[in-house]
Design a protein around this motif. Structure first.
Motif, PDB file in Angstrom:
ATOM      1  N   UNK A  59      10.981  -1.247   8.880  1.00 31.43           N
ATOM      2  CA  UNK A  59      11.130  -0.663   7.550  1.00 31.43           C
ATOM      3  C   UNK A  59       9.994  -1.092   6.636  1.00 31.43           C
ATOM      4  N   UNK A  60       9.423  -2.280   6.862  1.00 30.03           N
ATOM      5  CA  UNK A  60       8.265  -2.696   6.061  1.00 30.03           C
ATOM      6  C   UNK A  60       7.052  -1.842   6.414  1.00 30.03           C
ATOM      7  N   UNK A  61       6.861  -1.575   7.718  1.00 30.99           N
ATOM      8  CA  UNK A  61       5.639  -0.897   8.124  1.00 30.99           C
ATOM      9  C   UNK A  61       5.727   0.614   7.907  1.00 30.99           C
ATOM     10  N   UNK A 121       0.814  -1.215   0.000  1.00 30.46           N
ATOM     11  CA  UNK A 121       0.000   0.000   0.000  1.00 30.46           C
ATOM     12  C   UNK A 121       0.848   1.266   0.000  1.00 30.46           C
ATOM     13  N   UNK A 122       2.181   1.117   0.136  1.00 38.04           N
ATOM     14  CA  UNK A 122       3.020   2.299   0.314  1.00 38.04           C
ATOM     15  C   UNK A 122       3.801   2.647  -0.946  1.00 38.04           C
ATOM     16  N   UNK A 123       3.199   2.399  -2.109  1.00 45.46           N
ATOM     17  CA  UNK A 123       3.910   2.642  -3.356  1.00 45.46           C
ATOM     18  C   UNK A 123       4.244   4.109  -3.579  1.00 45.46           C
ATOM     19  N   UNK A 124       3.285   5.027  -3.267  1.00 44.30           N
ATOM     20  CA  UNK A 124       3.538   6.447  -3.539  1.00 44.30           C
ATOM     21  C   UNK A 124       4.054   7.188  -2.313  1.00 44.30           C
ATOM     22  N   UNK A 125       3.623   6.788  -1.101  1.00 44.11           N
ATOM     23  CA  UNK A 125       4.138   7.460   0.097  1.00 44.11           C
ATOM     24  C   UNK A 125       4.291   6.431   1.211  1.00 44.11           C
ATOM     25  N   UNK A 145       9.788  -3.210   0.572  1.00 48.08           N
ATOM     26  CA  UNK A 145      10.301  -3.466  -0.770  1.00 48.08           C
ATOM     27  C   UNK A 145       9.663  -2.553  -1.801  1.00 48.08           C
ATOM     28  N   UNK A 146       8.618  -1.822  -1.437  1.00 48.10           N
ATOM     29  CA  UNK A 146       7.793  -1.143  -2.439  1.00 48.10           C
ATOM     30  C   UNK A 146       8.303   0.254  -2.786  1.00 48.10           C
ATOM     31  N   UNK A 147       8.445   1.103  -1.777  1.00 44.78           N
ATOM     32  CA  UNK A 147       8.797   2.502  -2.012  1.00 44.78           C
ATOM     33  C   UNK A 147      10.279   2.631  -2.339  1.00 44.78           C
ATOM     34  N   UNK A 148      10.770   3.430  -3.277  1.00 44.76           N
ATOM     35  CA  UNK A 148      10.028   4.231  -4.238  1.00 44.76           C
ATOM     36  C   UNK A 148       9.924   3.614  -5.633  1.00 44.76           C
TER      37      UNK A 148
END
Lengths: 120, 375
Positions: B254-256, B183-187, B261-264
């Motif tokens: 770091x995941x939460x 869910x944290x792809x953009x921020x 693995x998602x951002x940025x």
């Protein structure tokens, strides 16, 4: 991934952790020196001979903090499902939780007034 | 990606291979974390740290591990035998179970549990039992004191830790760690909930017994606390558990908060780059923990407990209700972020001012200075 698949992974990791510690302890027993001696097995008290009982009494304040923890830990267990799903619940689910947290913070402030949180 | 076939709906081989990879990675990481901590803290204190074993001291951790394996393993005469023997298991196994559900890259953990965050706290609670077993089983006054102190500290700081993470779970609407990262792809959530991150970080330092919250394992006060009677490989099991927890929880954080693995770069890039991202973010968190350790003095036991019960718990519950209010009435997340940043800056400023305050001890030193020394 099915339910049994993910939870059998927990079971396997449990066994793997026990095996990891077990092999390390057995390996040390096989590789390390092992000589029983009376002096070595005295419990450590900064080089002096230990005095008095080994299991001393613990202050009651630890017990009070454990009771306080119990109150709040049960509260967090109730909050867990609410936090994930409270937007889908019928209306006022949020205000019920506000009320619940207020009751328990009443308990916290009572303990604060009674000086349970002071370290005496 | 999956290794081997499923058998009764359970792919045993896949689970075992992934668990083995995590075991090997954990061992290597722990060996180099001990080396890294000594090196980093040495630089903070203008020393060199280990330099002799291997190039730049790189083999120091391996040498330490070998030394511990061939050291004699002592059990004091008046220890409670079985409690003493099983305490290393009860301390290490829960920490190892935490590593099971962490997503190192997209869908790449051992298994992704749907209740991942809840599972992490459930097994973290079992760790306290191991610490108490070590404290009571040793039959030593220092160990007993360290054990009860550690237990009191860990149970107290567990509450702000859980509540701070629940505010993020409310924002994400799930407890699944892989889903939270996706869910944290953009921020990343640290931009929305920085106050939760500050509370999480402080409580994490306490859960891991890192300085400034290391009074239960303080060498100069209670000679090492609950593992004072442990030697050789049994002691190193406690050390392994501590550093594995440090690694595991920095990946968890770091995941939460940092996007995992998602951002940025998002989920399109390969597993290699995602693993590198997780590694970089968790290394940043570990370096921050080392930095705090090298900077802050140790807190007294009463300061530590009253900081938790009188400051952190109140702030975390207020934050929980504020987050709920914003989500329930569908207010924009930018305002929530603004409130959060204000709170985080205020908390950090108060901590900074309080640590800079001239202490009573300094006043005492001042009075001693005026005493004339006569021969």
């Amino acid at each position: 991934m099915s339910f049994y698949d993910t939870w059998s992974a927990v079971f396997i990791a449990l066994i793997a952790g026990v095996i990891l510690v077990g092999t390390a302890l057995i390996g040390a027993r096989l590789l390390g020196p092992f000589a029983r001696e009376q002096g070595k097995s005295i419990s450590y008290e900064c080089g002096m001979l230990p005095t008095g009982k080994n299991w001393t009494q613990v202050h009651v304040r630890y017990y009070l903090f454990a009771i306080m923890f119990l109150i709040f830990d049960v509260e967090t267990i109730f909050i867990f499902p609410w936090a994930v799903r409270f937007l889908d619940l019928p209306s006022h689910a949020f205000w019920y939780m506000v009320f619940f947290v207020l009751i328990l913070s009443g308990a916290l402030f009572y303990a604060w007034r009674k000086k349970v949180l002071e370290w005496r | 990606m999956s290794f081997g076939d499923a058998f009764f709906g359970i792919s045993w081989l896949d689970i075992i291979i992934r668990t083995l990879i995590v075991v090997i990675a954990m061992t290597v990481v722990v060996i180099y974390l001990t080396y890294g901590e000594r090196k980093v803290v040495a630089r903070f204190q203008m020393r060199l740290g280990p330099t002799r074993t291997g190039p730049a001291g790189l083999l120091q951790g391996v040498a330490d591990a070998l030394k511990l394996v061939v050291k004699e393993d002592l059990r004091p005469r008046n220890a409670d035998r079985w409690v003493f023997e099983f305490a290393p298991y009860a301390t290490f196994v829960p920490v190892f179970l935490v590593l099971l559900t962490l997503p190192f890259a997209e869908n790449w953990g051992v298994r992704n549990l749907a209740l991942g965050m809840f599972f992490v706290f459930a097994v973290l609670g079992l760790n306290i039992v191991g610490v108490l077993m070590a404290g009571f089983g040793s039959g030593n006054k220092y160990a007993l004191l360290g054990g009860v102190r550690a237990a009191a500290q860990m149970i107290s700081y567990e509450i702000p830790l859980v509540v701070a993470l629940l505010t993020v779970a409310m924002l994400a609407g799930t407890l699944d760690l892989n889903l939270i990262a996706s869910l944290q792809g953009d921020r990343p959530f640290i931009l929305v909930q920085p106050l939760a991150f500050v509370i999480f970080f402080i409580a994490l330092l306490s859960e891991l017994h890192r300085a400034p919250f290391d009074i239960p394992v303080a060498e100069s006060e209670i000679v090492g606390g609950y593992f004072v009677e442990y030697s050789g490989i049994r002691w190193s099991m406690f050390q392994l558990a501590e550093y594995a927890a440090l690694w595991g929880f920095s990946i968890f954080g770091s995941v939460i908060f940092l996007g995992g693995w998602n951002f940025p770069f998002g989920s399109e890039v390969g597993v290699g780059l995602q693993l590198a991202l997780t590694l970089i973010k968790s290394t940043l968190m570990i370096l921050l923990i080392f930095w705090v350790r090298a900077t802050m003095p140790r807190l007294r036991m009463d300061q530590l407990m009253s900081f938790c019960w009188k400051v952190l718990i109140e702030i975390s519950f207020v934050l929980l209700l504020i987050t709920g209010f914003f989500l329930y009435y569908n207010w924009p997340q930018e305002i929530l972020a603004l409130v959060n940043w204000g709170g985080a800056l205020l908390l950090l400023t108060v901590i900074f001012i309080r640590t800079r305050r001239k202490s009573e001890a300094e006043d005492l030193v001042g009075t001693y200075k005026n005493i004339e020394v006569t021969e």
